[in-house]
Scaffold this motif. Sequence first.
Motif, PDB file in Angstrom:
ATOM      1  N   GLY A   7       0.822  -1.212   0.000  1.00 33.28           N
ATOM      2  CA  GLY A   7       0.000   0.000   0.000  1.00 33.28           C
ATOM      3  C   GLY A   7       0.849   1.252   0.000  1.00 33.28           C
ATOM      4  N   VAL A   8       1.875   1.264   0.829  1.00 32.30           N
ATOM      5  CA  VAL A   8       2.794   2.412   0.843  1.00 32.30           C
ATOM      6  C   VAL A   8       3.532   2.517  -0.485  1.00 32.30           C
ATOM      7  N   ALA A   9       3.929   1.381  -1.060  1.00 34.30           N
ATOM      8  CA  ALA A   9       4.623   1.388  -2.351  1.00 34.30           C
ATOM      9  C   ALA A   9       3.727   1.944  -3.448  1.00 34.30           C
ATOM     10  N   ASN A  10       2.440   1.627  -3.418  1.00 30.13           N
ATOM     11  CA  ASN A  10       1.512   2.165  -4.422  1.00 30.13           C
ATOM     12  C   ASN A  10       1.370   3.670  -4.295  1.00 30.13           C
ATOM     13  N   ILE A  11       1.367   4.171  -3.072  1.00 30.13           N
ATOM     14  CA  ILE A  11       1.251   5.615  -2.879  1.00 30.13           C
ATOM     15  C   ILE A  11       2.472   6.334  -3.446  1.00 30.13           C
ATOM     16  N   PHE A  12       3.659   5.813  -3.186  1.00 25.74           N
ATOM     17  CA  PHE A  12       4.871   6.422  -3.733  1.00 25.74           C
ATOM     18  C   PHE A  12       4.903   6.311  -5.251  1.00 25.74           C
ATOM     19  N   ALA A  13       4.485   5.154  -5.786  1.00 20.26           N
ATOM     20  CA  ALA A  13       4.493   4.967  -7.234  1.00 20.26           C
ATOM     21  C   ALA A  13       3.522   5.907  -7.928  1.00 20.26           C
ATOM     22  N   SER A  14       2.435   6.245  -7.253  1.00 22.69           N
ATOM     23  CA  SER A  14       1.467   7.160  -7.844  1.00 22.69           C
ATOM     24  C   SER A  14       2.070   8.540  -8.083  1.00 22.69           C
ATOM     25  N   PHE A  15       2.964   8.984  -7.200  1.00 21.83           N
ATOM     26  CA  PHE A  15       3.587  10.300  -7.354  1.00 21.83           C
ATOM     27  C   PHE A  15       4.832  10.238  -8.247  1.00 21.83           C
ATOM     28  N   ILE A  16       5.489   9.107  -8.290  1.00 18.79           N
ATOM     29  CA  ILE A  16       6.727   9.006  -9.058  1.00 18.79           C
ATOM     30  C   ILE A  16       6.448   8.952 -10.559  1.00 18.79           C
ATOM     31  N   PHE A  17       5.453   8.183 -10.962  1.00 19.22           N
ATOM     32  CA  PHE A  17       5.242   7.912 -12.384  1.00 19.22           C
ATOM     33  C   PHE A  17       4.165   8.785 -13.022  1.00 19.22           C
ATOM     34  N   ARG A  18       3.651   9.742 -12.314  1.00 21.10           N
ATOM     35  CA  ARG A  18       2.660  10.627 -12.917  1.00 21.10           C
ATOM     36  C   ARG A  18       3.345  11.829 -13.542  1.00 21.10           C
ATOM     37  N   ASN A  19       2.637  12.504 -14.421  1.00 20.70           N
ATOM     38  CA  ASN A  19       3.119  13.743 -15.050  1.00 20.70           C
ATOM     39  C   ASN A  19       1.960  14.726 -15.048  1.00 20.70           C
ATOM     40  N   ARG A  20       1.925  15.588 -14.051  1.00 17.60           N
ATOM     41  CA  ARG A  20       0.795  16.489 -13.875  1.00 17.60           C
ATOM     42  C   ARG A  20       0.704  17.493 -15.007  1.00 17.60           C
ATOM     43  N   SER A  21       1.828  17.932 -15.538  1.00 17.44           N
ATOM     44  CA  SER A  21       1.797  18.941 -16.601  1.00 17.44           C
ATOM     45  C   SER A  21       1.115  18.424 -17.866  1.00 17.44           C
ATOM     46  N   LEU A  22       1.246  17.129 -18.133  1.00 19.34           N
ATOM     47  CA  LEU A  22       0.606  16.522 -19.303  1.00 19.34           C
ATOM     48  C   LEU A  22      -0.719  15.863 -18.972  1.00 19.34           C
ATOM     49  N   GLY A  23      -1.071  15.811 -17.686  1.00 20.44           N
ATOM     50  CA  GLY A  23      -2.312  15.156 -17.286  1.00 20.44           C
ATOM     51  C   GLY A  23      -2.236  13.651 -17.290  1.00 20.44           C
ATOM     52  N   VAL A  24      -1.027  13.106 -17.194  1.00 25.95           N
ATOM     53  CA  VAL A  24      -0.833  11.652 -17.226  1.00 25.95           C
ATOM     54  C   VAL A  24      -0.792  11.126 -15.805  1.00 25.95           C
ATOM     55  N   THR A  25      -1.629  10.153 -15.500  1.00 28.80           N
ATOM     56  CA  THR A  25      -1.620   9.523 -14.189  1.00 28.80           C
ATOM     57  C   THR A  25      -0.804   8.236 -14.238  1.00 28.80           C
ATOM     58  N   SER A  26      -0.496   7.727 -13.061  1.00 37.41           N
ATOM     59  CA  SER A  26       0.280   6.484 -13.003  1.00 37.41           C
ATOM     60  C   SER A  26      -0.503   5.296 -13.551  1.00 37.41           C
ATOM     61  N   ARG A  27      -1.810   5.326 -13.445  1.00 36.18           N
ATOM     62  CA  ARG A  27      -2.609   4.241 -14.040  1.00 36.18           C
ATOM     63  C   ARG A  27      -2.534   4.268 -15.569  1.00 36.18           C
ATOM     64  N   MET A  28      -2.473   5.466 -16.150  1.00 33.24           N
ATOM     65  CA  MET A  28      -2.304   5.556 -17.598  1.00 33.24           C
ATOM     66  C   MET A  28      -0.961   5.005 -18.030  1.00 33.24           C
ATOM     67  N   VAL A  29       0.074   5.284 -17.242  1.00 33.43           N
ATOM     68  CA  VAL A  29       1.400   4.739 -17.557  1.00 33.43           C
ATOM     69  C   VAL A  29       1.378   3.219 -17.456  1.00 33.43           C
ATOM     70  N   ARG A  30       0.685   2.689 -16.473  1.00 32.73           N
ATOM     71  CA  ARG A  30       0.603   1.231 -16.319  1.00 32.73           C
ATOM     72  C   ARG A  30      -0.156   0.578 -17.469  1.00 32.73           C
ATOM     73  N   SER A  31      -1.137   1.297 -18.034  1.00 31.87           N
ATOM     74  CA  SER A  31      -1.945   0.714 -19.103  1.00 31.87           C
ATOM     75  C   SER A  31      -1.347   0.928 -20.482  1.00 31.87           C
ATOM     76  N   TYR A  32      -0.723   2.100 -20.723  1.00 30.87           N
ATOM     77  CA  TYR A  32      -0.279   2.443 -22.072  1.00 30.87           C
ATOM     78  C   TYR A  32       1.225   2.626 -22.203  1.00 30.87           C
ATOM     79  N   GLY A  33       1.939   2.690 -21.104  1.00 29.09           N
ATOM     80  CA  GLY A  33       3.392   2.814 -21.181  1.00 29.09           C
ATOM     81  C   GLY A  33       3.836   4.169 -21.694  1.00 29.09           C
ATOM     82  N   ALA A  34       4.790   4.163 -22.637  1.00 28.88           N
ATOM     83  CA  ALA A  34       5.383   5.402 -23.136  1.00 28.88           C
ATOM     84  C   ALA A  34       4.421   6.222 -23.977  1.00 28.88           C
ATOM     85  N   VAL A  35       3.346   5.609 -24.492  1.00 29.37           N
ATOM     86  CA  VAL A  35       2.384   6.350 -25.320  1.00 29.37           C
ATOM     87  C   VAL A  35       1.246   6.915 -24.482  1.00 29.37           C
ATOM     88  N   ALA A  36       1.382   6.887 -23.172  1.00 30.96           N
ATOM     89  CA  ALA A  36       0.321   7.399 -22.290  1.00 30.96           C
ATOM     90  C   ALA A  36       0.000   8.872 -22.540  1.00 30.96           C
TER      91      ALA A  36
END
Length: 244
Positions: A137-166
């Motif tokens: 649970g703690v790892a998911n919280i950190f991963a949510s902030f690490i892999f998101r890109n707020r400027s582009l509106g990309v969330t970590s779930r989008m990265v998990r589903s689409y990868g580099a084309v998110a």
Amino acid sequence: MGCFKRSLAGPGYIILNTLRVMNIIALLAVIAASSVMLVKTFVVSKFFFFDAVSNVLTAGLSLFLIVSELPLFRTYFSECWPLLSLSSGFVTLGGLMVVLGVNILGNLNKEATSQESLGMSFWQIVISSGIIVSILGVANIFASFIFRNRSLGVTSRMVRSYGAVAPHKVDDIIRSKSDRRRSFHLGRSDTLPSYHTSPKVVETRMNISAPVNVEQGQFAKFKGSDEVQRPDLAHHPALYGQRI
């Protein structure tokens, strides 16, 4: 920072999908631990009903989170549970997993779920599931902030589903979400009826007759006649308006 985020999108696809598998395994372990404690609660505890309901709710929540982690019912989660959809990260998921872990570990203080009542093998299953799901649970919280890109509106779930084309999928996700919302509002038929009816305006046309043929000589007999005199302007009502 943007280049750093884009460079993490590719590896993030692998890391986050690996984390997804670990989440499902940990949640299955929570269901197994809840089932073990549920059986022991009926045998030892006197207030077994409330403990049983707590264990059933824990197992049900774990099953619900497993379904949210699978690529199923995305439309349902997007409309009814947006915090578990593609438009959100893993903060809600991680927080709920930490709560489940704390609940599992807290049950070990009870007599019905103690080490003596459960036995060493079942006790290890319960404590390991609580520790693992809390850490993930703690790892998911950190991963949510690490892999998101707020400027582009990309969330970590989008990265998990689409990868580099998110980043290229953001517009499609937002457009599909707005289309579903618009179709929902346009298709609603449960609006309250209006009790204020507007009066009906009946359009009527005036029939205007054609000009009447007036003879010029029919009024000539009144000109210069003593019978028809011009009224005296001194008695005109307009001159007495101030007296009224």
